[in-house]
Design a protein around this motif. Structure first.
Motif, PDB file in Angstrom:
ATOM      1  N   ILE A  33       1.767   7.476 -10.802  1.00  0.00           N
ATOM      2  CA  ILE A  33       2.188   6.356 -11.851  1.00  0.00           C
ATOM      3  C   ILE A  33       3.199   5.525 -11.007  1.00  0.00           C
ATOM      4  O   ILE A  33       2.794   4.455 -11.875  1.00  0.00           O
ATOM      5  N   PHE A  34       3.684   5.200 -10.430  1.00  0.00           N
ATOM      6  CA  PHE A  34       4.848   3.915  -9.750  1.00  0.00           C
ATOM      7  C   PHE A  34       3.890   3.186  -9.000  1.00  0.00           C
ATOM      8  O   PHE A  34       3.841   1.888  -9.491  1.00  0.00           O
ATOM      9  N   ALA A  35       2.895   3.110  -8.401  1.00  0.00           N
ATOM     10  CA  ALA A  35       1.909   2.210  -7.761  1.00  0.00           C
ATOM     11  C   ALA A  35       0.876   2.011  -8.771  1.00  0.00           C
ATOM     12  O   ALA A  35       0.432   0.919  -9.530  1.00  0.00           O
ATOM     13  N   LYS A  36       0.466   2.587  -9.673  1.00  0.00           N
ATOM     14  CA  LYS A  36      -0.369   2.047 -11.086  1.00  0.00           C
ATOM     15  C   LYS A  36       0.411   1.253 -11.957  1.00  0.00           C
ATOM     16  O   LYS A  36      -0.501   0.092 -11.900  1.00  0.00           O
ATOM     17  N   ILE A  37       1.824   0.855 -11.864  1.00  0.00           N
ATOM     18  CA  ILE A  37       2.948   0.075 -12.780  1.00  0.00           C
ATOM     19  C   ILE A  37       2.659  -1.046 -11.926  1.00  0.00           C
ATOM     20  O   ILE A  37       2.531  -2.107 -11.950  1.00  0.00           O
ATOM     21  N   GLY A  38       2.674  -0.635 -10.170  1.00  0.00           N
ATOM     22  CA  GLY A  38       3.504  -1.647  -9.683  1.00  0.00           C
ATOM     23  C   GLY A  38       2.112  -2.547  -9.344  1.00  0.00           C
ATOM     24  O   GLY A  38       2.027  -3.223  -9.241  1.00  0.00           O
ATOM     25  N   VAL A  39       0.598  -1.972  -8.789  1.00  0.00           N
ATOM     26  CA  VAL A  39      -0.151  -2.871  -9.335  1.00  0.00           C
ATOM     27  C   VAL A  39      -1.379  -3.974 -10.347  1.00  0.00           C
ATOM     28  O   VAL A  39      -2.005  -4.415  -9.522  1.00  0.00           O
ATOM     29  N   SER A  60      -4.431  -5.152  -4.745  1.00  0.00           N
ATOM     30  CA  SER A  60      -4.481  -3.968  -4.613  1.00  0.00           C
ATOM     31  C   SER A  60      -3.765  -4.083  -2.565  1.00  0.00           C
ATOM     32  O   SER A  60      -3.032  -3.223  -2.678  1.00  0.00           O
ATOM     33  N   ASP A  61      -4.846  -4.338  -2.125  1.00  0.00           N
ATOM     34  CA  ASP A  61      -3.983  -4.760  -0.525  1.00  0.00           C
ATOM     35  C   ASP A  61      -2.264  -4.880  -0.262  1.00  0.00           C
ATOM     36  O   ASP A  61      -2.202  -4.667   0.476  1.00  0.00           O
ATOM     37  N   LEU A  62      -2.586  -5.934  -0.811  1.00  0.00           N
ATOM     38  CA  LEU A  62      -0.452  -6.163  -0.553  1.00  0.00           C
ATOM     39  C   LEU A  62       0.330  -5.093  -1.821  1.00  0.00           C
ATOM     40  O   LEU A  62       1.237  -4.724  -0.686  1.00  0.00           O
ATOM     41  N   ARG A  80       3.374  -1.231  -0.104  1.00  0.00           N
ATOM     42  CA  ARG A  80       3.774   0.069  -0.002  1.00  0.00           C
ATOM     43  C   ARG A  80       4.578   0.359   1.304  1.00  0.00           C
ATOM     44  O   ARG A  80       5.303   1.202   2.011  1.00  0.00           O
ATOM     45  N   THR A  81       3.248  -0.018   2.243  1.00  0.00           N
ATOM     46  CA  THR A  81       3.733   1.332   3.494  1.00  0.00           C
ATOM     47  C   THR A  81       5.386   0.125   4.380  1.00  0.00           C
ATOM     48  O   THR A  81       5.852   0.805   5.270  1.00  0.00           O
ATOM     49  N   VAL A  82       4.713  -1.433   4.212  1.00  0.00           N
ATOM     50  CA  VAL A  82       6.507  -1.485   4.866  1.00  0.00           C
ATOM     51  C   VAL A  82       8.084  -0.752   3.530  1.00  0.00           C
ATOM     52  O   VAL A  82       8.625  -0.212   5.083  1.00  0.00           O
ATOM     53  N   VAL A  83       7.449  -0.364   2.590  1.00  0.00           N
ATOM     54  CA  VAL A  83       9.021   0.805   2.427  1.00  0.00           C
ATOM     55  C   VAL A  83       8.695   1.850   2.840  1.00  0.00           C
ATOM     56  O   VAL A  83       9.918   2.228   2.993  1.00  0.00           O
ATOM     57  N   VAL A  84       7.945   2.571   3.071  1.00  0.00           N
ATOM     58  CA  VAL A  84       7.511   3.873   3.283  1.00  0.00           C
ATOM     59  C   VAL A  84       8.390   3.717   5.437  1.00  0.00           C
ATOM     60  O   VAL A  84       8.647   4.516   5.549  1.00  0.00           O
ATOM     61  N   SER A  94      -6.819   5.553   3.793  1.00  0.00           N
ATOM     62  CA  SER A  94      -7.065   6.297   2.141  1.00  0.00           C
ATOM     63  C   SER A  94      -5.562   5.581   1.058  1.00  0.00           C
ATOM     64  O   SER A  94      -6.139   5.314   0.101  1.00  0.00           O
ATOM     65  N   TRP A  95      -4.680   5.034   2.192  1.00  0.00           N
ATOM     66  CA  TRP A  95      -4.096   4.018   0.595  1.00  0.00           C
ATOM     67  C   TRP A  95      -4.832   2.908   0.179  1.00  0.00           C
ATOM     68  O   TRP A  95      -4.061   2.969  -1.185  1.00  0.00           O
ATOM     69  N   LEU A  96      -5.284   2.709   1.309  1.00  0.00           N
ATOM     70  CA  LEU A  96      -6.021   1.510   0.856  1.00  0.00           C
ATOM     71  C   LEU A  96      -7.077   1.266  -0.926  1.00  0.00           C
ATOM     72  O   LEU A  96      -7.058   0.826  -1.715  1.00  0.00           O
ATOM     73  N   CYS A  97      -7.792   2.816  -0.630  1.00  0.00           N
ATOM     74  CA  CYS A  97      -8.150   2.805  -1.038  1.00  0.00           C
ATOM     75  C   CYS A  97      -8.633   3.293  -2.503  1.00  0.00           C
ATOM     76  O   CYS A  97      -8.455   2.663  -3.747  1.00  0.00           O
ATOM     77  N   TYR A  98      -7.134   4.109  -2.593  1.00  0.00           N
ATOM     78  CA  TYR A  98      -6.021   4.829  -3.538  1.00  0.00           C
ATOM     79  C   TYR A  98      -5.726   3.423  -4.525  1.00  0.00           C
ATOM     80  O   TYR A  98      -5.873   3.836  -5.872  1.00  0.00           O
TER      81      TYR A  98
END
Length: 146
Positions: free
Chosen positions: A25-31, A36-38, A43-47, A85-89
């Motif tokens: 949900i958060f990703a759909k809003i954020g992207v 999408s790659d950015l 997301r990766t930096v936050v993780v 997976s994350w890039l594709c997602y």
């Protein structure tokens, strides 16, 4: 008692599912307004930052011994798989509705079962295979167009 043994694996698995749902949900809003790659990079930096903070706060960065080459190889492969997976997602979320992307993504459950049989020698029970088949059928039904 450490966090790993505080609760059963089932509790951790349910929490994983809840956080994965929120992620979608958060990703759909954020992207919505960025590449999408950015978005995946952010997301990766936050993780990385959040996990580093947890490891520092709990003293888990202390060395517990050497890490074998085998562990390194498979953890690197796992990281590459996660990144792919994350890039594709995120690309799928950018292009399609979360209500369709997420169920297809959950076909990973079916793939995990198949890969676990082939590569790990695991043998799901009859009920396990039935559940796996229902997950696959559910994903197909959700995206089926009349």
């Amino acid at each position: 008692m450490n966090a790993e043994t505080l609760w059963s694996w089932q509790v951790w698995a349910v929490l994983s599912a809840v956080f994965a749902a929120l992620t979608a949900i958060f990703a759909k809003i954020g992207v919505a307004d960025i590449n999408s790659d950015l978005a995946t990079f952010i997301r990766t930096v936050v993780v990385l930052i959040a996990l580093s903070a947890v490891l520092f706060a709990t003293g888990q960065f202390a060395s517990t011994g050497p890490i074998s080459t085998r562990s390194w190889v498979f953890l690197v492969l796992s990281g590459l798989g996660t990144g792919a997976s994350w890039l594709c997602y995120f690309r799928a979320l950018k292009l399609g509705p979360a209500t369709l992307v997420a169920p297809i993504d959950k076909l990973s459950v079916v793939f995990v079962a198949l890969f676990a049989v082939v590569f790990l020698g695991e043998r799901p029970s009859l009920n396990g295979w039935l559940g796996i088949a229902l997950i696959a059928a559910g994903a197909v039904l959700i995206v089926w167009k009349k």
